[in-house]
Motif scaffolding. Sequence first.
Motif, PDB file in Angstrom:
ATOM      1  N   LYS A  76       0.834  -1.210   0.000  1.00 53.32           N
ATOM      2  CA  LYS A  76       0.000   0.000   0.000  1.00 53.32           C
ATOM      3  C   LYS A  76       0.861   1.250   0.000  1.00 53.32           C
ATOM      4  O   LYS A  76       0.589   2.206  -0.723  1.00 53.32           O
ATOM      5  CB  LYS A  76      -0.924   0.013   1.218  1.00 53.32           C
ATOM      6  N   ALA A  77       1.912   1.248   0.830  1.00 54.37           N
ATOM      7  CA  ALA A  77       2.799   2.405   0.894  1.00 54.37           C
ATOM      8  C   ALA A  77       3.495   2.631  -0.440  1.00 54.37           C
ATOM      9  O   ALA A  77       3.641   3.768  -0.889  1.00 54.37           O
ATOM     10  CB  ALA A  77       3.822   2.220   2.007  1.00 54.37           C
ATOM     11  N   ASP A  78       3.929   1.561  -1.083  1.00 54.41           N
ATOM     12  CA  ASP A  78       4.583   1.683  -2.389  1.00 54.41           C
ATOM     13  C   ASP A  78       3.623   2.228  -3.446  1.00 54.41           C
ATOM     14  O   ASP A  78       4.014   3.053  -4.269  1.00 54.41           O
ATOM     15  CB  ASP A  78       5.141   0.335  -2.842  1.00 54.41           C
ATOM     16  N   SER A  79       2.381   1.760  -3.415  1.00 49.30           N
ATOM     17  CA  SER A  79       1.434   2.248  -4.417  1.00 49.30           C
ATOM     18  C   SER A  79       1.102   3.716  -4.176  1.00 49.30           C
ATOM     19  O   SER A  79       0.937   4.479  -5.124  1.00 49.30           O
ATOM     20  CB  SER A  79       0.164   1.400  -4.428  1.00 49.30           C
ATOM     21  N   LYS A  80       1.040   4.142  -2.921  1.00 52.54           N
ATOM     22  CA  LYS A  80       0.801   5.562  -2.620  1.00 52.54           C
ATOM     23  C   LYS A  80       1.994   6.403  -3.051  1.00 52.54           C
ATOM     24  O   LYS A  80       1.832   7.504  -3.561  1.00 52.54           O
ATOM     25  CB  LYS A  80       0.536   5.759  -1.130  1.00 52.54           C
ATOM     26  N   LYS A  81       3.195   5.871  -2.854  1.00 51.92           N
ATOM     27  CA  LYS A  81       4.403   6.591  -3.250  1.00 51.92           C
ATOM     28  C   LYS A  81       4.437   6.767  -4.765  1.00 51.92           C
ATOM     29  O   LYS A  81       4.797   7.812  -5.269  1.00 51.92           O
ATOM     30  CB  LYS A  81       5.638   5.831  -2.783  1.00 51.92           C
ATOM     31  N   ASP A  82       4.045   5.719  -5.490  1.00 53.99           N
ATOM     32  CA  ASP A  82       4.022   5.789  -6.954  1.00 53.99           C
ATOM     33  C   ASP A  82       3.007   6.820  -7.439  1.00 53.99           C
ATOM     34  O   ASP A  82       3.242   7.535  -8.407  1.00 53.99           O
ATOM     35  CB  ASP A  82       3.700   4.426  -7.556  1.00 53.99           C
ATOM     36  N   GLN A  83       1.870   6.909  -6.771  1.00 54.51           N
ATOM     37  CA  GLN A  83       0.842   7.872  -7.161  1.00 54.51           C
ATOM     38  C   GLN A  83       1.262   9.293  -6.831  1.00 54.51           C
ATOM     39  O   GLN A  83       0.931  10.229  -7.547  1.00 54.51           O
ATOM     40  CB  GLN A  83      -0.481   7.551  -6.459  1.00 54.51           C
ATOM     41  N   ALA A  84       2.013   9.464  -5.738  1.00 56.30           N
ATOM     42  CA  ALA A  84       2.396  10.804  -5.301  1.00 56.30           C
ATOM     43  C   ALA A  84       3.628  11.339  -6.026  1.00 56.30           C
ATOM     44  O   ALA A  84       3.841  12.548  -6.063  1.00 56.30           O
ATOM     45  CB  ALA A  84       2.663  10.801  -3.802  1.00 56.30           C
ATOM     46  N   SER A  85       4.430  10.472  -6.614  1.00 54.91           N
ATOM     47  CA  SER A  85       5.650  10.944  -7.258  1.00 54.91           C
ATOM     48  C   SER A  85       5.308  11.659  -8.566  1.00 54.91           C
ATOM     49  O   SER A  85       4.441  11.249  -9.314  1.00 54.91           O
ATOM     50  CB  SER A  85       6.596   9.775  -7.522  1.00 54.91           C
TER      51      SER A  85
END
Length: 94
Positions: A61-70
Amino acid sequence: MQDRNQLIATKEEIMKRICCKCGKYLGEKPGPKDAVTHGFCDLCLEIYRAEMLVALENIAKADSKKDQASPSASGYASKLRPDKMPRQRRTCCG
């Protein structure tokens, strides 16, 4: 007499198995005399697997949020101006 000697020799080559979480006795296995090895009992293994599954889901979940925020290459990077970028520090050799 030979059976007793074999039993004694076998007893000397057995180590105890203990659960690494709760300390429950798990039996014996071949190994050095009076040694102890660790593993998981069934209950602790089930709990450990559930904890690891939750941890892996949180990482995903954290990785997917990071990908969306980058910022994408066409978004943020295109707005960078070289004259506004901070100067890089030079090393003694560079």
